[in-house]
Design a protein around this motif. Structure first.
Motif, PDB file in Angstrom:
ATOM      1  N   CYS A  51      -6.572 -45.843   8.122  1.00 48.65           N
ATOM      2  CA  CYS A  51      -7.482 -45.724   6.987  1.00 48.65           C
ATOM      3  C   CYS A  51      -8.529 -46.805   7.176  1.00 48.65           C
ATOM      4  CB  CYS A  51      -6.706 -45.943   5.694  1.00 48.65           C
ATOM      5  SG  CYS A  51      -7.725 -45.966   4.216  1.00 48.65           S
ATOM      6  N   TYR A  52      -9.797 -46.456   6.976  1.00 49.25           N
ATOM      7  CA  TYR A  52     -10.868 -47.437   7.165  1.00 49.25           C
ATOM      8  C   TYR A  52     -12.042 -47.090   6.272  1.00 49.25           C
ATOM      9  CZ  TYR A  52     -12.309 -43.675  10.278  1.00 49.25           C
ATOM     10  OH  TYR A  52     -12.626 -42.447  10.784  1.00 49.25           O
ATOM     11  N   PRO A  53     -12.914 -48.088   6.020  1.00 47.41           N
ATOM     12  CA  PRO A  53     -14.095 -47.837   5.193  1.00 47.41           C
ATOM     13  C   PRO A  53     -15.063 -46.909   5.922  1.00 47.41           C
ATOM     14  CG  PRO A  53     -13.808 -50.212   5.612  1.00 47.41           C
ATOM     15  CD  PRO A  53     -12.802 -49.481   6.426  1.00 47.41           C
ATOM     16  N   GLY A  54     -15.369 -45.793   5.312  1.00 50.15           N
ATOM     17  CA  GLY A  54     -16.307 -44.847   5.900  1.00 50.15           C
ATOM     18  C   GLY A  54     -17.758 -45.242   5.668  1.00 50.15           C
ATOM     19  N   ASP A  55     -17.965 -46.313   4.895  1.00 47.67           N
ATOM     20  CA  ASP A  55     -19.336 -46.749   4.614  1.00 47.67           C
ATOM     21  C   ASP A  55     -19.805 -47.798   5.618  1.00 47.67           C
ATOM     22  OD1 ASP A  55     -17.783 -48.872   3.682  1.00 47.67           O
ATOM     23  OD2 ASP A  55     -18.513 -48.738   1.617  1.00 47.67           O
ATOM     24  N   VAL A  80      -9.135 -37.034   6.373  1.00 49.50           N
ATOM     25  CA  VAL A  80      -9.319 -36.913   4.932  1.00 49.50           C
ATOM     26  C   VAL A  80     -10.445 -37.876   4.569  1.00 49.50           C
ATOM     27  CG1 VAL A  80      -8.303 -37.152   2.639  1.00 49.50           C
ATOM     28  CG2 VAL A  80      -6.898 -36.333   4.551  1.00 49.50           C
ATOM     29  N   ALA A  81     -11.565 -37.334   4.102  1.00 54.26           N
ATOM     30  CA  ALA A  81     -12.725 -38.147   3.735  1.00 54.26           C
ATOM     31  C   ALA A  81     -12.792 -38.233   2.219  1.00 54.26           C
ATOM     32  CB  ALA A  81     -13.987 -37.528   4.301  1.00 54.26           C
ATOM     33  N   GLY A  89     -18.532 -46.935  -0.668  1.00 52.45           N
ATOM     34  CA  GLY A  89     -17.249 -46.603  -1.282  1.00 52.45           C
ATOM     35  C   GLY A  89     -16.482 -45.523  -0.543  1.00 52.45           C
ATOM     36  N   SER A  90     -17.093 -44.905   0.484  1.00 49.43           N
ATOM     37  CA  SER A  90     -16.401 -43.870   1.254  1.00 49.43           C
ATOM     38  C   SER A  90     -15.230 -44.482   2.018  1.00 49.43           C
ATOM     39  CB  SER A  90     -17.352 -43.216   2.255  1.00 49.43           C
ATOM     40  OG  SER A  90     -18.398 -42.555   1.597  1.00 49.43           O
ATOM     41  N   VAL A  91     -14.153 -43.705   2.127  1.00 50.32           N
ATOM     42  CA  VAL A  91     -12.965 -44.116   2.873  1.00 50.32           C
ATOM     43  C   VAL A  91     -12.537 -42.929   3.718  1.00 50.32           C
ATOM     44  CG1 VAL A  91     -10.541 -44.831   2.679  1.00 50.32           C
ATOM     45  CG2 VAL A  91     -12.216 -45.673   1.027  1.00 50.32           C
ATOM     46  N   GLU A  92     -12.131 -43.183   4.953  1.00 54.00           N
ATOM     47  CA  GLU A  92     -11.612 -42.112   5.803  1.00 54.00           C
ATOM     48  C   GLU A  92     -10.168 -42.415   6.178  1.00 54.00           C
ATOM     49  OE1 GLU A  92     -14.126 -41.028   9.090  1.00 54.00           O
ATOM     50  OE2 GLU A  92     -15.701 -40.321   7.728  1.00 54.00           O
ATOM     51  N   VAL A 119      -9.837 -44.996  17.219  1.00 52.62           N
ATOM     52  CA  VAL A 119     -10.335 -44.586  15.909  1.00 52.62           C
ATOM     53  C   VAL A 119     -10.539 -45.807  15.020  1.00 52.62           C
ATOM     54  CG1 VAL A 119      -9.893 -43.131  13.876  1.00 52.62           C
ATOM     55  CG2 VAL A 119      -8.944 -42.476  16.102  1.00 52.62           C
ATOM     56  N   GLY A 120     -11.584 -45.768  14.202  1.00 46.82           N
ATOM     57  CA  GLY A 120     -11.800 -46.807  13.206  1.00 46.82           C
ATOM     58  C   GLY A 120     -13.204 -47.349  13.258  1.00 46.82           C
ATOM     59  N   LEU A 121     -13.377 -48.530  12.700  1.00 44.13           N
ATOM     60  CA  LEU A 121     -14.690 -49.166  12.697  1.00 44.13           C
ATOM     61  C   LEU A 121     -15.111 -49.409  14.142  1.00 44.13           C
ATOM     62  CD1 LEU A 121     -14.205 -51.683   9.771  1.00 44.13           C
ATOM     63  CD2 LEU A 121     -15.265 -49.416   9.718  1.00 44.13           C
ATOM     64  N   THR A 122     -16.389 -49.202  14.414  1.00 40.83           N
ATOM     65  CA  THR A 122     -16.892 -49.302  15.779  1.00 40.83           C
ATOM     66  C   THR A 122     -16.511 -50.623  16.428  1.00 40.83           C
ATOM     67  OG1 THR A 122     -18.731 -47.891  15.129  1.00 40.83           O
ATOM     68  CG2 THR A 122     -18.974 -49.050  17.197  1.00 40.83           C
TER      69      THR A 122
END
Length: 182
Positions: free
Chosen positions: A157-161, A178-179, A127-130, A141-144
């Motif tokens: 903005c991307y899912p931090g999980d 912003v996490a 549920g984490s979002v960055e 920046v973003g998902l690998t």
């Protein structure tokens, strides 16, 4: 000095906005008429203790929060100040700008980065979002597996999980992170 009904009215509005629920939904959950809650939020009426307790239960707050004035404070952190955390395997420094207040789940960081070793972050809790705003320089920046190139002023903005990346493409690249965590 603020009168109790005025303070209660401001607190009711503040706490209802915090929940994101409508006036009708809070009234329903509290077992009171929508018009009663509307009057209380307008600073009218003389609510019973039972009504206030019901509203506190509906808002999921302690009773005392209705009688607490909201304290606004200004905090300024100048560039180069603040609590810094350094990465061991990358030229990457995060400066904590704001912590998460009670009942909220967000932290704000100033990222100071240099080209070289990439900052690959393992997944955070579900549920984490960055949110990232590049303020100077350029970065991937973003998902690998789906990073985006960002320039100064760009936001992502991307899912931090999920595993994610921050790779500086220019010296002295700065960004705001912003996490959020659910």
């Amino acid at each position: 000095m603020t009168q109790p009904i005025s303070m209660i009215a401001k607190s009711l509005v503040r706490e209802r906005m915090r929940t994101g629920l409508s006036l009708a939904e809070i009234a329903r959950r509290a077992g009171i008429a929508k018009s009663t809650l509307s009057q209380l939020e307008a600073g009218n009426g003389n609510p019973s203790l039972e009504t206030l307790w019901s509203l506190c239960v509906a808002l999921d707050i302690p009773f005392s929060r209705l009688l607490e004035p909201q304290v606004q404070k200004t905090q300024v952190i100048r560039r180069g100040e603040g609590v810094k955390v350094l990465a061991e395997q990358a030229n990457y420094q995060a400066t904590l700008l704001a912590t998460c207040p009670p009942a909220a789940r967000r932290d704000i960081y100033l990222l100071t980065t240099q080209p070289g070793a990439d900052r690959i972050s393992q997944p955070h809790p579900v549920g984490s979002v960055e949110h990232i705003i590049v303020t100077q320089g350029r970065a991937m920046v973003g998902l690998t597996d789906a990073a985006e190139e960002l320039n100064a002023g760009d936001y992502i903005c991307y899912p931090g999980d999920r595993e994610h990346l921050f790779k500086a493409l220019e010296p002295d690249t700065l960004a705001i992170l912003v996490a959020e965590q659910n």
